[in-house]
Design an enzyme around this catalytic site. Sequence first.
Site, mmCIF file in Angstrom:
data_model
loop_
_atom_site.group_PDB
_atom_site.id
_atom_site.type_symbol
_atom_site.label_atom_id
_atom_site.label_comp_id
_atom_site.label_asym_id
_atom_site.label_seq_id
_atom_site.Cartn_x
_atom_site.Cartn_y
_atom_site.Cartn_z
ATOM 1 N N HIS A 110 50.342 51.728 53.976
ATOM 2 C CA HIS A 110 51.297 50.710 53.531
ATOM 3 C C HIS A 110 52.244 51.337 52.500
ATOM 4 O O HIS A 110 52.312 50.897 51.354
ATOM 5 C CB HIS A 110 50.551 49.509 52.946
ATOM 6 C CG HIS A 110 51.314 48.232 53.005
ATOM 7 N ND1 HIS A 110 52.335 47.925 52.139
ATOM 8 C CD2 HIS A 110 51.218 47.164 53.842
ATOM 9 C CE1 HIS A 110 52.817 46.728 52.412
ATOM 10 N NE2 HIS A 110 52.156 46.237 53.450
ATOM 11 N N GLU A 159 54.407 50.485 58.865
ATOM 12 C CA GLU A 159 52.955 50.450 59.067
ATOM 13 C C GLU A 159 52.643 50.798 60.526
ATOM 14 O O GLU A 159 52.894 49.999 61.416
ATOM 15 C CB GLU A 159 52.406 49.054 58.758
ATOM 16 C CG GLU A 159 52.676 48.544 57.362
ATOM 17 C CD GLU A 159 52.289 47.090 57.218
ATOM 18 O OE1 GLU A 159 51.165 46.727 57.637
ATOM 19 O OE2 GLU A 159 53.112 46.295 56.723
#
Length: 425
Positions: A226, A386
């Site tokens: 992330h 992501e």
Amino acid sequence: MSPSSRSGQGSLQLLGCCRSLLCPARITPRILIIYCCLFLLITTLLGIRMHVRSYLSAVLYGLPALSQVAAAKSTGDPFQLYTISAENITAKLIPYGARLTSLLVPDRDGNFQDVVVGYDDPKQYLRDSETNHTFFGAVVGRYANRIKNGTFSIGSDVYHIPENENDGEDTLHGGTVGYDQRNWTVTAYSNSSITFTLVDRALEDFPGDVITLALTETTPIMLANHIYWNLNAFKDETVLEDTWLQLPLSKRLIGTDGILIPNGTILDVDVYDSAPDFVSGKLVGQDIEKADGLCGTDCTGYDNCFIVDRPPQYAARNSIVPIVHMNSSTTGISLDVATNQQALQIYSCNGQNGTIPVKQSQVQRNKAEGVDGAEYVNQHGCIVIETEGWIDGINNPQWGQLSDQIYSPETGPAVNWATYQFGTV
């Protein structure tokens, strides 16, 4: 008697013994027991041979984690900075969330820039978890992204995990205390590499124990990095007008409701007047005004799961393919991402509101270059990439994604492989 004669006699005796065992004059209980043992041994060896290829990688992959299980709990400092480097690139990481805190790469003028969002003080990440909870630079899991109602089924068993978003409507990034808030153990470290390991003992009510492979029960596993990227190194207030983004294999995305939970539909990127169409590439801000509602109710921007459709020449379902090209006209820094995953979430930092300061180390670099850049992380001041599976794929079996999201002790590990290559344009 010579040694060769003794050896010859020994061989004849061994042959005779094997002959009497394999072709006995009569079957006795003792012979029957020996036959049964031989049969079981051969069957076991054949079974091992059949499965060794699939198991070997899982076992080798899990060895560092298994060593951690055998040892006591880690007593290391979760906020200790570890630095790794190679030619023209230096990264800093901490065990808290297995988190990337800084990444220095050269711009077109040879000046090093930090292209990830975060904090200079590692302990600020704990403060962030308690306040904004941005997930800056962390590994998220056991299941990244969202799970509708915090509920999923495996066979006839129904599981419920803590809902931590939208007033209990869904689970985000693994629950109340996900992998981003766990103190990972450094199981290998050198000047150019680092390995973090986390033993997940049914954390957040997920079934079974996990260390990237399911050890005891069948369970969902879908991790993701992330990292918040800013290739202009905060020399501009946002990334809208200087950052070019291309998603060459993403002609489809997953449809969602107003709180970004999949509604079962698959959309072409020509929706919203082609606002999410980055197949050929365009500036992040070129069509962002058309993306009103695309990232949820009362939201303008991108927070969507783009599907990776591999070309026919890539035979393997999990082959590594290039999925992102991004570059900044301000610094000239480019980033190419390749992965074995089936999708990627793109988030254009719609929720940032200018209250989190840019790292002072980067502000000082900008000022040293005579650049009066951003001092706060503004809305649309970054992009999150992501690499992961299809969002909430475990609750949408019609998509055919369960083999990439559900694992058991009989399968191999869940491997999220991603490469990040930097250059200049």
